[in-house]
Design a protein around this motif. Structure first.
Motif, PDB file in Angstrom:
ATOM      1  N   PRO A  64       0.765  -1.228  -0.049  1.00  0.00           N
ATOM      2  CA  PRO A  64      -0.103   0.199   0.004  1.00  0.00           C
ATOM      3  C   PRO A  64       1.017   1.081   0.123  1.00  0.00           C
ATOM      4  CG  PRO A  64       0.056  -0.874   2.089  1.00  0.00           C
ATOM      5  CD  PRO A  64       0.754  -2.063   1.094  1.00  0.00           C
ATOM      6  N   PRO A  65       0.357   2.305  -0.426  1.00  0.00           N
ATOM      7  CA  PRO A  65       0.966   3.378  -0.337  1.00  0.00           C
ATOM      8  C   PRO A  65       1.278   4.069   1.162  1.00  0.00           C
ATOM      9  CG  PRO A  65      -1.196   4.099  -1.271  1.00  0.00           C
ATOM     10  CD  PRO A  65      -1.176   2.571  -0.909  1.00  0.00           C
ATOM     11  N   SER A  66       2.501   5.039   1.156  1.00  0.00           N
ATOM     12  CA  SER A  66       2.274   5.565   2.677  1.00  0.00           C
ATOM     13  C   SER A  66       1.476   6.599   2.666  1.00  0.00           C
ATOM     14  CB  SER A  66       4.052   6.057   2.492  1.00  0.00           C
ATOM     15  OG  SER A  66       3.891   7.127   1.832  1.00  0.00           O
TER      16      SER A  66
END
Length: 70
Positions: A64-66
């Motif tokens: 997942p993206p930060s």
């Protein structure tokens, strides 16, 4: 993301991205392999994947993206 791998090598009880063919259209699903499903696969909501969809390949889910809030 990883490379597509043969469906026979997919891990059990782990959510992965699967590619399915059938019913005239290709599909991508987040699913896991489960013995209690007729097709052997259930989606991320524990709903069985239709047998007619025929999973052919899998790959790990991307990270997942930060959040950017750190």
């Amino acid at each position: 993301m990883g490379e597509w791998q043969p469906i026979e090598t997919a891990p059990r009880d782990a959510l992965v991205l699967i590619a399915c063919s059938g019913w005239g259209a290709d599909k991508l699903l987040i699913a896991s392999r489960r013995d209690y499903s007729e097709s052997g696969w259930v989606n991320q909501n524990a709903v069985p994947v239709p047998v007619s969809w025929e999973p052919t390949h899998w790959q790990p889910l991307p990270r997942p993206p930060s959040s950017g809030l750190d």
